[in-house]
Write an enzyme that holds these catalytic residues in place. Structure first.
Site, PDB file in Angstrom:
ATOM      1  N   THR A   1       0.814  -1.225  -0.086  1.00  0.00           N
ATOM      2  CA  THR A   1      -0.191  -0.017   0.154  1.00  0.00           C
ATOM      3  C   THR A   1       0.776   1.272  -0.016  1.00  0.00           C
ATOM      4  O   THR A   1       2.048   1.351   0.494  1.00  0.00           O
ATOM      5  CB  THR A   1      -0.865   0.096   1.233  1.00  0.00           C
ATOM      6  OG1 THR A   1      -1.208   1.202   1.336  1.00  0.00           O
ATOM      7  CG2 THR A   1      -0.346  -0.525   2.509  1.00  0.00           C
TER       8      THR A   1
ATOM      9  N   LYS B   1       2.058  -3.386   7.049  1.00  0.00           N
ATOM     10  CA  LYS B   1       2.127  -3.591   5.870  1.00  0.00           C
ATOM     11  C   LYS B   1       3.290  -3.513   5.369  1.00  0.00           C
ATOM     12  O   LYS B   1       3.825  -4.280   4.317  1.00  0.00           O
ATOM     13  CB  LYS B   1       1.311  -2.528   5.063  1.00  0.00           C
ATOM     14  CG  LYS B   1      -0.291  -2.898   5.110  1.00  0.00           C
ATOM     15  CD  LYS B   1      -0.763  -4.095   4.250  1.00  0.00           C
ATOM     16  CE  LYS B   1      -2.206  -4.335   4.064  1.00  0.00           C
ATOM     17  NZ  LYS B   1      -2.404  -5.249   3.186  1.00  0.00           N
TER      18      LYS B   1
ATOM     19  N   TYR C   1      -1.211   0.423  10.816  1.00  0.00           N
ATOM     20  CA  TYR C   1      -1.416  -0.187   9.625  1.00  0.00           C
ATOM     21  C   TYR C   1      -0.233  -0.287   8.888  1.00  0.00           C
ATOM     22  O   TYR C   1       0.144  -1.261   8.055  1.00  0.00           O
ATOM     23  CB  TYR C   1      -2.598   0.385   9.140  1.00  0.00           C
ATOM     24  CG  TYR C   1      -3.157  -0.182   7.531  1.00  0.00           C
ATOM     25  CD1 TYR C   1      -3.914  -1.372   7.282  1.00  0.00           C
ATOM     26  CD2 TYR C   1      -2.454   0.802   6.629  1.00  0.00           C
ATOM     27  CE1 TYR C   1      -4.051  -1.539   5.971  1.00  0.00           C
ATOM     28  CE2 TYR C   1      -2.966   0.304   5.177  1.00  0.00           C
ATOM     29  CZ  TYR C   1      -3.585  -0.821   4.801  1.00  0.00           C
ATOM     30  OH  TYR C   1      -3.910  -1.251   3.492  1.00  0.00           O
TER      31      TYR C   1
ATOM     32  N   GLU D   1       0.261   3.494   1.941  1.00  0.00           N
ATOM     33  CA  GLU D   1       0.386   4.082   3.179  1.00  0.00           C
ATOM     34  C   GLU D   1       1.719   3.685   3.787  1.00  0.00           C
ATOM     35  O   GLU D   1       2.047   4.349   4.582  1.00  0.00           O
ATOM     36  CB  GLU D   1      -0.887   3.067   4.285  1.00  0.00           C
ATOM     37  CG  GLU D   1      -1.902   4.155   4.316  1.00  0.00           C
ATOM     38  CD  GLU D   1      -2.178   5.018   5.352  1.00  0.00           C
ATOM     39  OE1 GLU D   1      -1.376   5.121   6.370  1.00  0.00           O
ATOM     40  OE2 GLU D   1      -2.513   6.120   4.758  1.00  0.00           O
TER      41      GLU D   1
HETATM   42  P1  NAP Z   1     -11.678  -4.739   2.183  1.00  0.00           P
HETATM   43  O1  NAP Z   1     -12.649  -4.415   1.220  1.00  0.00           O
HETATM   44  O2  NAP Z   1     -11.233  -4.021   3.551  1.00  0.00           O
HETATM   45  O3  NAP Z   1     -11.208  -6.188   2.185  1.00  0.00           O
HETATM   46  C1  NAP Z   1     -10.111  -6.909   3.344  1.00  0.00           C
HETATM   47  C2  NAP Z   1     -10.603  -8.213   3.466  1.00  0.00           C
HETATM   48  O4  NAP Z   1     -10.071  -8.843   4.078  1.00  0.00           O
HETATM   49  C3  NAP Z   1     -11.975  -8.808   3.665  1.00  0.00           C
HETATM   50  O5  NAP Z   1     -12.430  -9.844   2.732  1.00  0.00           O
HETATM   51  C4  NAP Z   1     -11.908  -9.280   5.073  1.00  0.00           C
HETATM   52  O6  NAP Z   1     -12.898 -10.026   5.262  1.00  0.00           O
HETATM   53  C5  NAP Z   1     -10.611 -10.010   4.902  1.00  0.00           C
HETATM   54  N1  NAP Z   1      -9.996  -9.973   6.217  1.00  0.00           N
HETATM   55  C6  NAP Z   1      -9.730  -9.182   7.240  1.00  0.00           C
HETATM   56  N2  NAP Z   1      -9.217  -9.441   8.347  1.00  0.00           N
HETATM   57  C7  NAP Z   1      -8.954 -10.797   8.011  1.00  0.00           C
HETATM   58  C8  NAP Z   1      -8.428 -12.229   8.862  1.00  0.00           C
HETATM   59  N3  NAP Z   1      -8.023 -11.927   9.909  1.00  0.00           N
HETATM   60  N4  NAP Z   1      -8.440 -13.199   8.283  1.00  0.00           N
HETATM   61  C9  NAP Z   1      -9.044 -13.569   6.904  1.00  0.00           C
HETATM   62  N5  NAP Z   1      -9.557 -12.440   6.335  1.00  0.00           N
HETATM   63  C10 NAP Z   1      -9.654 -11.228   6.829  1.00  0.00           C
HETATM   64  O7  NAP Z   1     -10.042  -4.173   1.516  1.00  0.00           O
HETATM   65  P2  NAP Z   1      -9.915  -3.778   0.034  1.00  0.00           P
HETATM   66  O8  NAP Z   1     -10.109  -2.419  -0.072  1.00  0.00           O
HETATM   67  O9  NAP Z   1     -10.515  -4.717  -0.813  1.00  0.00           O
HETATM   68  O10 NAP Z   1      -8.320  -4.083  -0.099  1.00  0.00           O
HETATM   69  C11 NAP Z   1      -7.688  -5.439  -0.325  1.00  0.00           C
HETATM   70  C12 NAP Z   1      -6.169  -5.511   0.141  1.00  0.00           C
HETATM   71  O11 NAP Z   1      -5.694  -4.257  -0.362  1.00  0.00           O
HETATM   72  C13 NAP Z   1      -6.154  -5.300   1.553  1.00  0.00           C
HETATM   73  O12 NAP Z   1      -5.027  -5.952   2.074  1.00  0.00           O
HETATM   74  C14 NAP Z   1      -5.818  -3.514   1.733  1.00  0.00           C
HETATM   75  O13 NAP Z   1      -4.707  -3.477   2.825  1.00  0.00           O
HETATM   76  C15 NAP Z   1      -4.815  -3.386   0.632  1.00  0.00           C
HETATM   77  N6  NAP Z   1      -4.973  -2.195  -0.100  1.00  0.00           N
HETATM   78  C16 NAP Z   1      -6.240  -1.311  -0.281  1.00  0.00           C
HETATM   79  C17 NAP Z   1      -6.186  -0.200  -0.969  1.00  0.00           C
HETATM   80  C18 NAP Z   1      -7.254   0.349  -1.181  1.00  0.00           C
HETATM   81  O14 NAP Z   1      -7.143   1.549  -1.675  1.00  0.00           O
HETATM   82  N7  NAP Z   1      -8.407  -0.404  -1.488  1.00  0.00           N
HETATM   83  C19 NAP Z   1      -4.900   0.295  -1.431  1.00  0.00           C
HETATM   84  C20 NAP Z   1      -3.693  -0.291  -0.989  1.00  0.00           C
HETATM   85  C21 NAP Z   1      -3.877  -1.621  -0.416  1.00  0.00           C
HETATM   86  P3  NAP Z   1     -14.290  -9.747   5.954  1.00  0.00           P
HETATM   87  O15 NAP Z   1     -15.540  -9.624   4.687  1.00  0.00           O
HETATM   88  O16 NAP Z   1     -14.762 -10.736   6.823  1.00  0.00           O
HETATM   89  O17 NAP Z   1     -14.106  -8.192   6.786  1.00  0.00           O
HETATM   90  O1  G4F Z   2     -10.513   6.617   3.149  1.00  0.00           O
HETATM   91  P1  G4F Z   2      -9.679   6.477   4.144  1.00  0.00           P
HETATM   92  O2  G4F Z   2     -10.140   5.984   5.367  1.00  0.00           O
HETATM   93  O3  G4F Z   2      -8.164   5.674   3.450  1.00  0.00           O
HETATM   94  P2  G4F Z   2      -6.703   5.620   3.749  1.00  0.00           P
HETATM   95  O4  G4F Z   2      -6.651   5.844   5.053  1.00  0.00           O
HETATM   96  O5  G4F Z   2      -6.168   6.401   2.850  1.00  0.00           O
HETATM   97  O6  G4F Z   2      -6.593   3.996   3.582  1.00  0.00           O
HETATM   98  C1  G4F Z   2      -7.036   3.531   2.554  1.00  0.00           C
HETATM   99  O7  G4F Z   2      -6.010   3.620   1.431  1.00  0.00           O
HETATM  100  C2  G4F Z   2      -4.771   3.024   1.724  1.00  0.00           C
HETATM  101  C3  G4F Z   2      -3.884   3.177   0.516  1.00  0.00           C
HETATM  102  O8  G4F Z   2      -3.086   4.225   0.520  1.00  0.00           O
HETATM  103  C4  G4F Z   2      -4.790   1.540   1.720  1.00  0.00           C
HETATM  104  F1  G4F Z   2      -3.898   0.848   2.371  1.00  0.00           F
HETATM  105  C5  G4F Z   2      -5.839   1.356   3.153  1.00  0.00           C
HETATM  106  O9  G4F Z   2      -6.128  -0.198   3.284  1.00  0.00           O
HETATM  107  C6  G4F Z   2      -7.309   1.843   2.854  1.00  0.00           C
HETATM  108  O10 G4F Z   2      -7.898   1.276   1.771  1.00  0.00           O
HETATM  109  O11 G4F Z   2      -9.052   8.086   4.591  1.00  0.00           O
HETATM  110  C7  G4F Z   2      -8.352   8.694   3.434  1.00  0.00           C
HETATM  111  C8  G4F Z   2      -8.236  10.147   4.234  1.00  0.00           C
HETATM  112  C9  G4F Z   2      -7.569  10.068   5.421  1.00  0.00           C
HETATM  113  O12 G4F Z   2      -6.489  11.034   5.442  1.00  0.00           O
HETATM  114  C10 G4F Z   2      -8.560  10.495   6.698  1.00  0.00           C
HETATM  115  O13 G4F Z   2      -7.687  11.206   7.690  1.00  0.00           O
HETATM  116  O14 G4F Z   2      -9.479  10.699   4.430  1.00  0.00           O
HETATM  117  C11 G4F Z   2      -9.479  11.347   5.570  1.00  0.00           C
HETATM  118  N1  G4F Z   2     -10.568  11.600   6.355  1.00  0.00           N
HETATM  119  C12 G4F Z   2     -11.238  12.611   6.647  1.00  0.00           C
HETATM  120  N2  G4F Z   2     -12.431  12.384   7.238  1.00  0.00           N
HETATM  121  C13 G4F Z   2     -11.497  10.484   6.706  1.00  0.00           C
HETATM  122  C14 G4F Z   2     -12.912  10.834   7.131  1.00  0.00           C
HETATM  123  N3  G4F Z   2     -11.401   8.919   6.407  1.00  0.00           N
HETATM  124  C15 G4F Z   2     -12.357   8.315   6.963  1.00  0.00           C
HETATM  125  N4  G4F Z   2     -12.209   6.853   6.918  1.00  0.00           N
HETATM  126  N5  G4F Z   2     -13.540   8.738   7.531  1.00  0.00           N
HETATM  127  C16 G4F Z   2     -13.803  10.129   7.618  1.00  0.00           C
HETATM  128  O15 G4F Z   2     -14.700  10.559   8.188  1.00  0.00           O
END
Ligand code: NAP
Ligand code: G4F
Length: 344
Positions: free
Chosen positions: A126, A154, A150, A128
């Site tokens: 990520t 990661k 987190y 992050e």
């Molecule tokens: P998500 O919608 O939150 O999905 C996370 C998945 O992980 C869900 O299926 C969840 O299961 C499963 N999980 C959580 N804890 C677990 C555990 N202890 N054992 C087994 N399964 C578990 O996340 P996403 O947005 O699809 O992201 C996919 C991956 O990419 C994650 O690893 C995230 O950190 C990474 N990532 C995401 C982004 C982004 O912007 N979306 C960017 C960079 C990296 P449940 O359905 O049971 O909760």
């Molecule tokens: O949408 P966020 O919670 O995503 P964040 O923290 O960037 O993390 C996501 O992207 C990562 C990749 O860079 C992944 F690795 C991670 O698993 C996840 O998918 O927050 C985005 C930004 C933050 O800076 C937060 O402080 O939005 C700001 N924010 C402002 N108000 C908020 C809120 N975030 C959340 N969740 N809720 C709020 O009300």
């Protein structure tokens, strides 16, 4: 011959899009799911693919379970998308986050090494990990500086993937993905919270949308584009690490403005800092408020990625641009709230 893939985290946003992508390419698919009490398959159901996946029980923190899973399913490719993916939650649950997001990756890599080292492995790393960014834009050579438990966990997952590749010759790649969103995004993340919240405010189901820090900037792409990049990484003869990003960064405030406009609000900001309000100038309603409890103990202020390596080596580029992404999410939540369909 039919290829077999195992996706961990298949019930999440990326898992759903990747599952559809692989099924479209003829893969036999195993979906690893943990036991939860609510309905975990809503995203897969929305894409109409639930019945084509063989579900297997899975928990990142349980080595025996992982080992047997890899042994029994004998996949050609494993995509490790499972993690405790909420940055804010990681401050309250840092130890569990490390167990799942750091040690969990080692458990999977160990299982692969013992069962079949020819299995190709994708690790969901990520942006992050860049945290307090040391360069703009961020690429594969930018130093890491994570700002949350987190991000720290990661980063371990990232380096252990590199280490198993270099130590044991595994085809293990780490995708350093910048934020990617969609109508299937979890409602805890800011983009979906905004589009769902505004749709509910518009229909009178919610008075205001409460948000934290609006000044932070993110590089937001469409999840459907990013899962193709994950697959492309595992099709290369040699494994390596790649950034996937759009190269454009926008503030949370801009996301709110574009989403509000797509929903038919005319938003104007009043006040400063924690007292700032987003007012709909037509109705005079206070649509957005700031809630200090949504601020994080340490913030990542600016992320913007340089995905030129993925462009050159994979031929990957994002198709959906920021305004279209916001419009897509706003339209989906507007429709869901109006017709009362299930939201996840
Ligand atoms: P998500 O919608 O939150 O999905 C996370 C998945 O992980 C869900 O299926 C969840 O299961 C499963 N999980 C959580 N804890 C677990 C555990 N202890 N054992 C087994 N399964 C578990 O996340 P996403 O947005 O699809 O992201 C996919 C991956 O990419 C994650 O690893 C995230 O950190 C990474 N990532 C995401 C982004 C982004 O912007 N979306 C960017 C960079 C990296 P449940 O359905 O049971 O909760
Ligand atoms: O949408 P966020 O919670 O995503 P964040 O923290 O960037 O993390 C996501 O992207 C990562 C990749 O860079 C992944 F690795 C991670 O698993 C996840 O998918 O927050 C985005 C930004 C933050 O800076 C937060 O402080 O939005 C700001 N924010 C402002 N108000 C908020 C809120 N975030 C959340 N969740 N809720 C709020 O009300």
């Amino acid at each position: 011959m039919t290829r077999r893939a195992l996706i961990t985290g298949i019930t999440g946003q990326d898992g759903a899009y990747l599952a559809r992508f692989l099924l479209d390419r003829g893969y036999e698919l195993f979906g690893a799911v943990r036991r939860v009490s609510s309905q975990p398959f809503l995203r897969l159901r929305e894409l109409g693919i639930e019945q084509h996946i063989r579900f297997v029980p899975f928990e990142l923190c349980e080595f025996g379970n992982l080992f047997r899973l890899v042994e029994e399913t004998q996949p050609d490719e494993i995509y490790n998308l499972a993690s405790q993916s909420f940055v804010h939650t990681s401050f309250g649950q840092p130890i569990y986050t490390a167990e799942a997001n750091a040690v969990g990756v080692t458990r999977l890599l160990e299982a692969i090494r013992m069962v079949n080292p020819r299995i190709r492995f994708y690790q969901a790393s990520t942006s992050e990990m860049f945290g307090k960014a040391q360069a703009v834009p961020q690429s594969e050579v930018t130093p890491f500086y994570p700002r949350s438990p987190y991000g720290v966990a990661k980063l371990y997952g990232h380096w252990i993937t590199v280490n198993y590749r270099e130590s044991y010759g595994l085809h293990a790649s780490s995708g350093i993905l910048f934020n990617h969103e969609s109508p299937l995004r979890g409602m805890e993340f800011v983009t979906r919270k905004v589009t769902l919240g505004l749709a509910r405010v518009k229909c009178g189901f919610q008075e205001t949308l409460e948000l934290g820090n609006l000044d932070v900037q993110r590089d937001w792409g469409f999840a459907g584009d990013y899962v193709e990049g994950m697959w492309l990484m595992l099709q290369r003869p040699a494994a390596s690490d790649m950034v996937l990003a759009t190269g454009r960064t926008e503030s949370v405030k801009t996301f709110v403005e574009v989403a509000a406009s797509a929903m038919g609000f005319t938003l104007a900001w009043e006040g400063q800092g924690l007292k700032m309000l987003g007012i709909d100038t037509r109705s005079g309603r206070r649509v957005v408020r700031i809630d200090q409890s949504l601020y994080r103990p340490a913030e990542v202020d600016l992320l913007v990625g340089d995905a030129s390596k993925a462009g050159t080596e994979l031929g990957w580029k994002p198709r959906v641009q920021f305004p279209d992404l916001v419009a897509m999410m706003a339209a989906a939540d507007d429709r869901r709230v109006r017709d009362g369909s299930v939201v996840f």
